[in-house]
Design a protein around this motif. Structure first.
Motif, PDB file in Angstrom:
ATOM      1  N   SER A  38      82.568 -57.170 -26.849  1.00 13.40           N
ATOM      2  CA  SER A  38      81.816 -56.450 -25.969  1.00 13.40           C
ATOM      3  C   SER A  38      82.768 -55.312 -24.978  1.00 13.40           C
ATOM      4  CB  SER A  38      80.944 -56.795 -24.843  1.00 13.40           C
ATOM      5  OG  SER A  38      79.833 -57.453 -25.704  1.00 13.40           O
ATOM      6  N   LEU A  39      84.146 -55.179 -25.372  1.00 16.08           N
ATOM      7  CA  LEU A  39      84.903 -54.644 -24.592  1.00 16.08           C
ATOM      8  C   LEU A  39      84.661 -52.886 -24.636  1.00 16.08           C
ATOM      9  CD1 LEU A  39      87.330 -52.949 -26.728  1.00 16.08           C
ATOM     10  CD2 LEU A  39      88.012 -55.524 -26.866  1.00 16.08           C
ATOM     11  N   MET A  47     102.558 -54.617 -23.755  1.00 15.68           N
ATOM     12  CA  MET A  47     101.316 -55.539 -23.776  1.00 15.68           C
ATOM     13  C   MET A  47     100.753 -55.199 -25.292  1.00 15.68           C
ATOM     14  SD  MET A  47      97.575 -54.390 -21.970  1.00 15.68           S
ATOM     15  CE  MET A  47      97.691 -55.092 -20.393  1.00 15.68           C
ATOM     16  N   TYR A  48     100.188 -56.241 -25.733  1.00 15.33           N
ATOM     17  CA  TYR A  48      99.257 -56.299 -26.916  1.00 15.33           C
ATOM     18  C   TYR A  48      97.711 -56.469 -26.597  1.00 15.33           C
ATOM     19  CZ  TYR A  48      99.330 -61.326 -26.612  1.00 15.33           C
ATOM     20  OH  TYR A  48      99.040 -62.637 -26.261  1.00 15.33           O
ATOM     21  N   ALA A  49      97.008 -55.402 -27.006  1.00 13.57           N
ATOM     22  CA  ALA A  49      95.687 -55.057 -26.322  1.00 13.57           C
ATOM     23  C   ALA A  49      94.867 -54.783 -27.351  1.00 13.57           C
ATOM     24  CB  ALA A  49      95.661 -53.934 -25.308  1.00 13.57           C
ATOM     25  N   LEU A  50      93.291 -55.017 -27.326  1.00  7.94           N
ATOM     26  CA  LEU A  50      92.196 -54.668 -27.921  1.00  7.94           C
ATOM     27  C   LEU A  50      91.714 -53.241 -27.461  1.00  7.94           C
ATOM     28  CD1 LEU A  50      90.510 -58.151 -29.092  1.00  7.94           C
ATOM     29  CD2 LEU A  50      92.191 -56.755 -30.569  1.00  7.94           C
ATOM     30  N   VAL A  51      91.486 -52.301 -28.231  1.00  7.29           N
ATOM     31  CA  VAL A  51      90.625 -51.080 -27.583  1.00  7.29           C
ATOM     32  C   VAL A  51      89.624 -50.923 -28.824  1.00  7.29           C
ATOM     33  CG1 VAL A  51      92.761 -50.344 -26.409  1.00  7.29           C
ATOM     34  CG2 VAL A  51      92.392 -49.824 -28.692  1.00  7.29           C
ATOM     35  N   ARG A  52      88.606 -49.997 -28.060  1.00  7.94           N
ATOM     36  CA  ARG A  52      87.348 -49.674 -28.968  1.00  7.94           C
ATOM     37  C   ARG A  52      87.886 -48.141 -29.678  1.00  7.94           C
ATOM     38  NH1 ARG A  52      83.267 -51.752 -30.682  1.00  7.94           N
ATOM     39  NH2 ARG A  52      83.474 -53.476 -28.911  1.00  7.94           N
ATOM     40  N   THR A  53      87.777 -48.282 -30.840  1.00  3.95           N
ATOM     41  CA  THR A  53      88.200 -46.738 -31.531  1.00  3.95           C
ATOM     42  C   THR A  53      86.992 -46.308 -32.226  1.00  3.95           C
ATOM     43  OG1 THR A  53      89.269 -48.351 -33.256  1.00  3.95           O
ATOM     44  CG2 THR A  53      90.803 -47.168 -31.461  1.00  3.95           C
ATOM     45  N   ALA A  91      80.083 -48.018 -34.637  1.00  3.61           N
ATOM     46  CA  ALA A  91      80.057 -49.264 -35.669  1.00  3.61           C
ATOM     47  C   ALA A  91      79.809 -50.720 -35.063  1.00  3.61           C
ATOM     48  CB  ALA A  91      81.448 -49.606 -35.973  1.00  3.61           C
ATOM     49  N   VAL A  92      79.365 -51.484 -35.631  1.00  2.55           N
ATOM     50  CA  VAL A  92      78.851 -52.982 -35.223  1.00  2.55           C
ATOM     51  C   VAL A  92      80.268 -53.301 -34.221  1.00  2.55           C
ATOM     52  CG1 VAL A  92      78.569 -55.328 -35.623  1.00  2.55           C
ATOM     53  CG2 VAL A  92      77.536 -53.508 -37.399  1.00  2.55           C
ATOM     54  N   LYS A  93      80.005 -53.934 -33.234  1.00  2.00           N
ATOM     55  CA  LYS A  93      81.117 -53.978 -32.057  1.00  2.00           C
ATOM     56  C   LYS A  93      82.100 -54.718 -32.497  1.00  2.00           C
ATOM     57  CE  LYS A  93      78.729 -57.896 -29.788  1.00  2.00           C
ATOM     58  NZ  LYS A  93      78.409 -58.593 -28.645  1.00  2.00           N
ATOM     59  N   GLN A  94      82.236 -55.680 -33.592  1.00  2.00           N
ATOM     60  CA  GLN A  94      83.539 -56.211 -34.129  1.00  2.00           C
ATOM     61  C   GLN A  94      84.208 -55.359 -34.944  1.00  2.00           C
ATOM     62  OE1 GLN A  94      80.540 -58.103 -33.677  1.00  2.00           O
ATOM     63  NE2 GLN A  94      80.968 -60.070 -33.060  1.00  2.00           N
ATOM     64  N   GLU A  95      83.657 -54.520 -35.586  1.00  2.00           N
ATOM     65  CA  GLU A  95      83.973 -53.876 -36.516  1.00  2.00           C
ATOM     66  C   GLU A  95      84.778 -52.189 -36.030  1.00  2.00           C
ATOM     67  OE1 GLU A  95      81.142 -52.895 -39.479  1.00  2.00           O
ATOM     68  OE2 GLU A  95      81.140 -55.255 -40.054  1.00  2.00           O
ATOM     69  N   GLY A  96      84.664 -52.264 -34.602  1.00  2.00           N
ATOM     70  CA  GLY A  96      85.214 -50.845 -34.134  1.00  2.00           C
ATOM     71  C   GLY A  96      86.306 -51.215 -33.141  1.00  2.00           C
ATOM     72  N   ILE A  97      86.842 -52.298 -33.276  1.00  2.00           N
ATOM     73  CA  ILE A  97      88.079 -52.723 -32.488  1.00  2.00           C
ATOM     74  C   ILE A  97      89.460 -52.546 -33.239  1.00  2.00           C
ATOM     75  CG2 ILE A  97      88.969 -54.594 -31.114  1.00  2.00           C
ATOM     76  CD1 ILE A  97      85.951 -55.520 -30.479  1.00  2.00           C
ATOM     77  N   THR A  98      90.479 -51.995 -32.487  1.00  2.00           N
ATOM     78  CA  THR A  98      91.700 -51.895 -32.976  1.00  2.00           C
ATOM     79  C   THR A  98      92.778 -52.640 -32.026  1.00  2.00           C
ATOM     80  OG1 THR A  98      91.528 -49.593 -34.008  1.00  2.00           O
ATOM     81  CG2 THR A  98      93.691 -50.266 -33.396  1.00  2.00           C
ATOM     82  N   GLY A 118      90.972 -54.463 -35.814  1.00  2.00           N
ATOM     83  CA  GLY A 118      91.629 -55.292 -34.767  1.00  2.00           C
ATOM     84  C   GLY A 118      90.903 -56.852 -34.586  1.00  2.00           C
ATOM     85  N   TRP A 119      89.786 -56.912 -35.035  1.00  2.00           N
ATOM     86  CA  TRP A 119      89.175 -58.137 -34.801  1.00  2.00           C
ATOM     87  C   TRP A 119      89.689 -59.220 -35.487  1.00  2.00           C
ATOM     88  CZ3 TRP A 119      86.546 -59.782 -30.864  1.00  2.00           C
ATOM     89  CH2 TRP A 119      85.748 -60.773 -30.880  1.00  2.00           C
ATOM     90  N   SER A 120      89.948 -58.931 -36.743  1.00  3.40           N
ATOM     91  CA  SER A 120      90.596 -60.059 -37.678  1.00  3.40           C
ATOM     92  C   SER A 120      92.207 -60.302 -37.046  1.00  3.40           C
ATOM     93  CB  SER A 120      90.719 -59.498 -39.188  1.00  3.40           C
ATOM     94  OG  SER A 120      89.362 -59.143 -39.659  1.00  3.40           O
ATOM     95  N   VAL A 121      92.603 -59.496 -36.776  1.00  3.77           N
ATOM     96  CA  VAL A 121      94.200 -59.905 -36.069  1.00  3.77           C
ATOM     97  C   VAL A 121      93.965 -60.370 -34.627  1.00  3.77           C
ATOM     98  CG1 VAL A 121      96.126 -58.609 -35.181  1.00  3.77           C
ATOM     99  CG2 VAL A 121      94.985 -57.273 -37.000  1.00  3.77           C
TER     100      VAL A 121
END
Length: 391
Positions: A143-144, A173-179, A183-190, A237-240
């Protein structure tokens, strides 16, 4: 098998020769050597041990030698860990880049990313922090809201992260961001790598109940990051992240195996149990926790063998994270009850150094079942992905 035993004997001799006696004792958090541009050694022995392990490539014995690792296979890398544990060797450096990001870059990173970051990590000159949790997206990580808009060959990042361990001391920093907000929330993350010195990055420490301030808030105001810093591809990014979190249990263990705290909660509980007259109810609770701890240790060894055999251990990893953090919390609850008023020692001559340390450790134990994904979230993951129960 004979080759492995010979390697074990050689490893044992090398460690006994190069690890100073003072580096074979349990340490406190203040004595940890954190790698990076701000690295500092409190003693000459710390520096010697750090440099010996760096030159040997044993900060990361299982990484390829071309990236600064030891070039060992899994079996030999494990022997190095086992022999360090047997001798009581301290970790020569503490770095999330070494234990969490590094394995992910080896799997998902481009050659340029590996060259830029893996060698500095194995040289101890680059320190990493993790930018996952947000004020309204902690355990529910998907939900980020921190956004990254593409502009040419850059991402422009805006938003914030919270509970970032040592964010004020991290170089990267290694980070998760919404790109992708559609998209479905898990699929729009980098998954992206951010230079903490970049313009627009602001870090504010958070004071904790223990009196320490290892956590930080990090704010991003139009921070520009090259697309070349994206790991695994845009919106992948979700898989990573899931791959990285598999390494979190191993990373957390580094802080207890040869690291802080300098005491074993259950062993200290034995001492206070004698003062409590060894009442049956206390003996029973302590015995149960000791058995749980031993069972967990055996399970950890089994899962490690499965990982070496390249079996899927994602399910057991989630279960172990849940069990280990709940066990740690239960240990300190019992210990504090046995100590009574002595467990309230914060400052002053009335309390021993051990009692003060245990008081701080007890307050910190409250975070164990939250950090890295709360126990409630872990139970949901186990129910859906391990047991196959309906959502």
């Amino acid at each position: 098998m004979a080759d492995l035993e010979q390697f074990r004997a050689e490893t044992r001799r090398w460690l006994e020769e190069h690890c100073p006696p003072s580096m074979r004792k349990p340490i406190t958090a203040d004595e940890m050597v954190w790698a990076g541009t701000q690295i500092a050694f409190a003693t000459e022995d710390q520096r010697v041990w750090f440099e010996c392990m760096r030159e040997r490539g044993w900060f990361a014995p299982g990484w390829p030698a071309e990236y600064g690792g030891g070039g060992l296979d899994r079996a030999r890398a494990r022997i190095v860990d086992e022999e360090m544990s047997r001798l009581g060797c301290r970790q020569p450096q503490y770095n999330l880049g070494l234990w969490m990001l590094g394995p992910v870059l080896l799997e998902y990173g481009t050659e340029a990313q590996k060259r830029e970051h893996l060698v500095p990590i194995t040289q101890g000159s680059q320190r990493w922090c993790q930018g996952f949790s947000e004020p309204n997206a902690g355990s529910d990580l998907a939900s980020l809201k921190t956004s990254a808009r593409q502009q040419g060959d850059e991402l422009v990042i805006n938003g914030s992260k919270i509970w970032t361990s040592y964010g004020d001391k991290g170089d990267w920093m290694y980070a998760l961001v919404r790109t992708d907000f559609e998209a479905v929330k898990q699929e729009g993350i980098t998954f992206v790598l951010i230079d903490m010195r970049a313009k627009g990055v602001t870090v504010k420490p958070i004071e904790l109940i223990s009196g320490k301030s290892s956590f930080c808030e990090v704010f991003f105001d139009d921070v520009r990051v090259p697309l070349a810093n994206v790991v695994g591809g845009l919106n992948k990014g979700w898989s990573v992240a899931k791959s990285l979190l598999k390494h979190e249990r191993a990373a957390m263990s580094k802080f207890t195996e040869g690291g802080a705290p300098s005491h074993d909660a259950l062993e200290v509980a034995r001492l206070y149990l004698a003062d409590a007259g060894e009442a049956p109810v206390w003996r029973d609770r302590l015995a149960a926790l000791l058995m749980d701890s031993h069972a967990f240790s055996l399970t950890h060894q089994r899962v490690a063998e499965q990982a070496i055999a390249r079996e899927d251990v994602s399910g057991p990893s989630s279960i172990m994270k849940l069990v280990q953090t709940e066990q740690e919390s239960a240990k300190y609850e019992l210990l504090m009850q046995l100590m009574g008023h002595r467990g309230l020692g914060w400052e002053g001559d009335a309390f021993s150094g051990l009692e003060r340390e245990i008081s701080h450790s007890w307050t910190l134990s409250k975070t164990y079942t939250i950090s890295g994904g709360s126990s409630e979230i872990q139970l949901n993951i186990i129910a859906r992905r391990v047991l196959g129960l309906p959502a």
